[in-house]
Design an enzyme around this catalytic site. Structure first.
Site, PDB file in Angstrom:
ATOM      1  N   GLY A 123       0.836  -1.200   0.000  1.00  0.00           N
ATOM      2  CA  GLY A 123       0.000   0.000   0.000  1.00  0.00           C
ATOM      3  C   GLY A 123       0.867   1.246   0.000  1.00  0.00           C
ATOM      4  O   GLY A 123       1.972   1.247  -0.556  1.00  0.00           O
ATOM      5  N   SER A 124       0.390   2.291   0.673  1.00  0.00           N
ATOM      6  CA  SER A 124       1.017   3.617   0.552  1.00  0.00           C
ATOM      7  C   SER A 124       2.474   3.706   0.982  1.00  0.00           C
ATOM      8  O   SER A 124       3.169   4.624   0.549  1.00  0.00           O
ATOM      9  CB  SER A 124       0.206   4.629   1.352  1.00  0.00           C
ATOM     10  OG  SER A 124      -1.077   4.717   0.804  1.00  0.00           O
ATOM     11  N   THR A 125       2.961   2.802   1.841  1.00  0.00           N
ATOM     12  CA  THR A 125       4.379   2.893   2.219  1.00  0.00           C
ATOM     13  C   THR A 125       5.249   2.775   0.975  1.00  0.00           C
ATOM     14  O   THR A 125       6.354   3.291   0.919  1.00  0.00           O
ATOM     15  CB  THR A 125       4.796   1.807   3.232  1.00  0.00           C
ATOM     16  OG1 THR A 125       4.293   0.556   2.794  1.00  0.00           O
ATOM     17  CG2 THR A 125       4.289   2.105   4.617  1.00  0.00           C
ATOM     18  N   PHE A 126       4.702   2.105  -0.053  1.00  0.00           N
ATOM     19  CA  PHE A 126       5.444   1.885  -1.283  1.00  0.00           C
ATOM     20  C   PHE A 126       5.579   3.172  -2.106  1.00  0.00           C
ATOM     21  O   PHE A 126       6.398   3.253  -3.015  1.00  0.00           O
ATOM     22  CB  PHE A 126       4.726   0.806  -2.103  1.00  0.00           C
ATOM     23  CG  PHE A 126       5.570   0.208  -3.183  1.00  0.00           C
ATOM     24  CD1 PHE A 126       6.561  -0.711  -2.876  1.00  0.00           C
ATOM     25  CD2 PHE A 126       5.363   0.539  -4.517  1.00  0.00           C
ATOM     26  CE1 PHE A 126       7.336  -1.280  -3.880  1.00  0.00           C
ATOM     27  CE2 PHE A 126       6.142  -0.024  -5.528  1.00  0.00           C
ATOM     28  CZ  PHE A 126       7.122  -0.934  -5.206  1.00  0.00           C
ATOM     29  N   LYS A 127       4.788   4.189  -1.755  1.00  0.00           N
ATOM     30  CA  LYS A 127       4.828   5.439  -2.515  1.00  0.00           C
ATOM     31  C   LYS A 127       6.198   6.112  -2.435  1.00  0.00           C
ATOM     32  O   LYS A 127       6.541   6.936  -3.290  1.00  0.00           O
ATOM     33  CB  LYS A 127       3.737   6.401  -2.030  1.00  0.00           C
ATOM     34  CG  LYS A 127       2.339   5.968  -2.490  1.00  0.00           C
ATOM     35  CD  LYS A 127       1.247   6.809  -1.855  1.00  0.00           C
ATOM     36  CE  LYS A 127      -0.132   6.348  -2.308  1.00  0.00           C
ATOM     37  NZ  LYS A 127      -1.203   6.852  -1.444  1.00  0.00           N
TER      38      LYS A 127
END
Ligand SMILES: [Zn+2]
Length: 669
Positions: free
Chosen positions: A309-313
């Protein structure tokens, strides 16, 4: 005639050659038997009337980075029977049964078997050994033995692993470093007759065992304690399936802590710690039981995959800045949705209140999906793919623990379709391990240099001399120092103002990102099953630690910031305190610390009314639900009304539940 003579001569010559060959061959055999193979024949003959017994070597110990003992050996006793020496196996079995807690029948079977020696029971206590010694039963012997002991019990169980009954490492570090820890067993050779009685023969020989080397690892038992504690709290508070916490030194890739809950005790690895579960396991057959064991021994931090999810951004943002397909001055417009991909509508987590126009930093701290899709499109799929791999995804990190998974990334650039490019940009449709995620984040705290995560620091012999040192290993410079610093700055902003607020620690400059992803099992999204995570780095101006908290299947609230953030904050604060990193308060923080207010009572109010009340008092609030409007009613709050809190604190608002609204799932039919 001439022909015949020639023929005869030839035959004679031939016979001569054969005769010479035979003589040579016999001579060779003689030499070989008498000289070359003598040792082998002697040994075989010796073995017919001698017995060799292994003398176990002392297994090396495992120490934490400060020299605290994590795995040691204790003296235990093993009871052996030599059947040919036994006079009354029935009586012996009757006497030993209550002490050994083994069936009489089974004991008799062992004592009357046709082996020379049989192990009746391993690792009994010295009191029990003493009782058996007093019986003085012929044919029963008590041998000093060593048993592996883990003084901290379930602490770091997944890191350390455990050994089997023969002291072989079977899991964790015990397995990876077994060949160093084990040492070389000694042998005691003694001459015996057919009845196994020792002969008065001087062929007896003892080859001394060589003790194993001891292992010093990078884990710090105190920091491990913080992680264990936070993981247990997160597990209970979220009523989650499991929780994983990793703490890493960004500069070296050294693991300072790695905790998983629920866990097991390596001193007794086949028994679950939960007594209720232990009771249930009694009903299982051996195959089912084995499955349960393997499940229990899985190190989620490296053996399990999750959708980040967003941590991958951080990957998308770092790649875009590094490739200069975007700058901090780039702007992104969010109307809540991305509708230009055929058959798919992607929405922002804030679709009900679109972000509108945002610059790069704001888009990052808003964690705005449409903005990241825009970023990925400008970057292009080749470059995005290149950076996904450069950050270490889709391959093992090489951490010195067994069973590491490599995760799932697109097989090639060509398999990245338009929709994949979009979902990858915000960390969906990709599976990573927790260790990959924290290693990638840590690279940003290490001026863009990706390290190989590691546990072993050195091997030392019994005198304390270092025999081998394991040096930190840099894999590659993924992004420049400048890009890394920009991302760190944005991560700090995310914690101060954005989705990472729950991980805020007054006095320490924490940077971090929250992630929430719907769980996929065998490639299919499972409704209402989520993984919430928080990845952080602190302090951002001089990174000392990277922390990752993963909460698998929390009940009720499933937003990463709520389920994982506060526990990350706890570990960060305790660890930095322990590492003696001074707290530096900002003006606002100093002011807030001095001002204590009472939490207002906003239960029953609408969101807009409560929001006004709270902000007017200099407090902040979060509502982790996304399916609400300003008229939604507040059903509960934390901290509860009247609690003394400092100004600037955050109040969690719990809202009346609407229809389940999977705002983070991108596909709307
Ligand atoms: Zn948005």
């Amino acid at each position: 005639m001439k022909d015949i003579r020639v023929k005869t001569r030839r035959r004679l010559r031939f016979a001569q050659v054969i005769a010479i060959l035979i003589v040579f061959f016999l001579g060779y055999r003689l030499v070989k038997i008498q000289l070359v193979e003598a040792e082998v024949y002697k040994r075989d003959a010796l073995l017919q009337w001698t017995k060799a017994y292994d003398i176990t070597s002392d297994r090396g110990l495992i120490y934490d980075r400060k020299g605290r003992k994590l795995a040691i050996n204790t003296v235990a006793y093993t009871i052996w029977a030599s059947p040919s020496d036994m006079e009354d196996p029935l009586l012996a079995a009757y006497m030993l049964r209550p002490i050994l807690e083994i069936d009489e029948e089974e004991l008799v079977k062992k004592m009357t078997s046709d082996s020379n020696v049989v192990r009746l029971k391993q690792w009994i206590t010295s009191e029990d050994a003493e009782k058996i010694r007093e019986f003085n039963i012929k044919g029963i012997s008590i041998v000093d033995d060593s048993k592996r002991l883990y003084p901290f019990g379930n602490y770091a169980a997944y890191m350390l692993g455990f050994t089997d009954v023969d002291n072989n490492g079977v899991y964790g570090l015990e397995r990876v470093y077994d060949r160093y820890l084990a040492g070389t067993p000694g042998i005691w050779v003694k001459a015996t007759d057919a009845a196994n009685r020792q002969l008065p023969y001087d062929g007896e020989k003892i080859y001394e065992p060589k003790p194993g080397l001891s292992l010093i690892i990078s884990m710090d038992e105190i920091i491990q304690g913080f992680a264990e504690d936070a993981a247990q709290r997160a597990l209970e508070a979220n009523r989650a399936k499991s929780v994983s916490i990793i703490v890493m030194d960004p500069e070296t890739g050294e693991i300072m802590a790695m905790a998983n809950k629920p866990d097991y005790d390596p001193n007794n690895p086949r028994e679950p710690l939960d007594p209720e579960l232990a009771e249930q396991w009694k009903e299982l057959d051996s195959v089912e039981l084995q499955n349960q064991w393997f499940q229990m021994w899985r190190n989620y931090a490296i053996n399990d995959l999750y959708e980040p999810g967003s941590t991958f951004k951080i990957v998308t943002a770092a790649a875009a800045l590094e490739e200069q397909s975007a700058t901090l001055n780039s702007h992104y417009f969010c109307n809540g949705f991305i509708r230009d991909i055929k058959g798919v509508v992607i929405r922002c987590s804030s679709w009900y209140d679109p972000h509108g126009d945002q610059d790069f930093e704001t888009a990052f701290s808003n964690s705005c999906n449409p903005a990241f899709v825009g970023m990925a499109r400008e970057l292009g799929r080749d470059k995005l793919y290149e950076y996904i791999k450069a950050f270490g995804f889709g391959q093992v990190t090489g951490i010195d623990l067994p069973g590491e998974q490599k995760g799932l990334i697109p097989a090639s650039v060509n398999s990245i379709k338009e929709v994949n490019l979009a979902t990858l940009s915000y960390g969906h449709n990709i599976a990573v391990t927790p260790i990959q995620m924290i290693t990638a984040m840590a690279a940003l705290g290490n001026e863009g240099k990706l390290m190989t995560p590691m546990l072993a620091k050195s091997l030392v012999d019994e005198t304390g001399k270092v025999v081998q040192q394991f040096k930190p290993q840099m894999k590659r410079q993924v992004v420049s120092k400048d890009t890394a610093q920009k991302i760190l700055h944005m991560l700090e902003k995310t914690v101060l103002e954005g989705t990472g607020k729950k991980a805020y620690v007054p006095g320490y400059r924490v940077g971090g990102k929250t992630g929430t992803a719907q769980k996929s099992i065998n490639g299919v999204y499972v409704d209402k099953k989520f993984i919430g995570s928080f990845g952080g780095i602190a302090p951002v101006d001089n990174p000392r630690i990277a922390v990752l908290v993963i909460v698998d299947e929390p009940s009720d609230i499933y937003y990463g910031g709520t389920v994982a953030g506060p526990f990350a904050a706890q570990v960060i604060e305790q660890t930095l305190n322990y590492l003696e990193v001074p707290k530096i308060y900002s003006e606002n923080e100093l002011q807030a610390i001095q001002e204590i207010v009472e939490a207002p009572d906003v239960i029953g109010m609408s969101v807009s009314e409560a929001g006004r009340t709270i902000t007017e008092m200099g407090l902040k609030y979060t509502t982790e639900y996304e399916d609400f409007n300003l008229e939604t009613t507040i059903t509960d709050q934390y901290p509860s009304p009247g609690t003394a809190i400092t100004k600037g604190s955050i109040i969690d608002l719990y809202l009346e539940k609407g229809e389940h609204n999977p705002a983070l799932s991108e596909e709307i039919p």
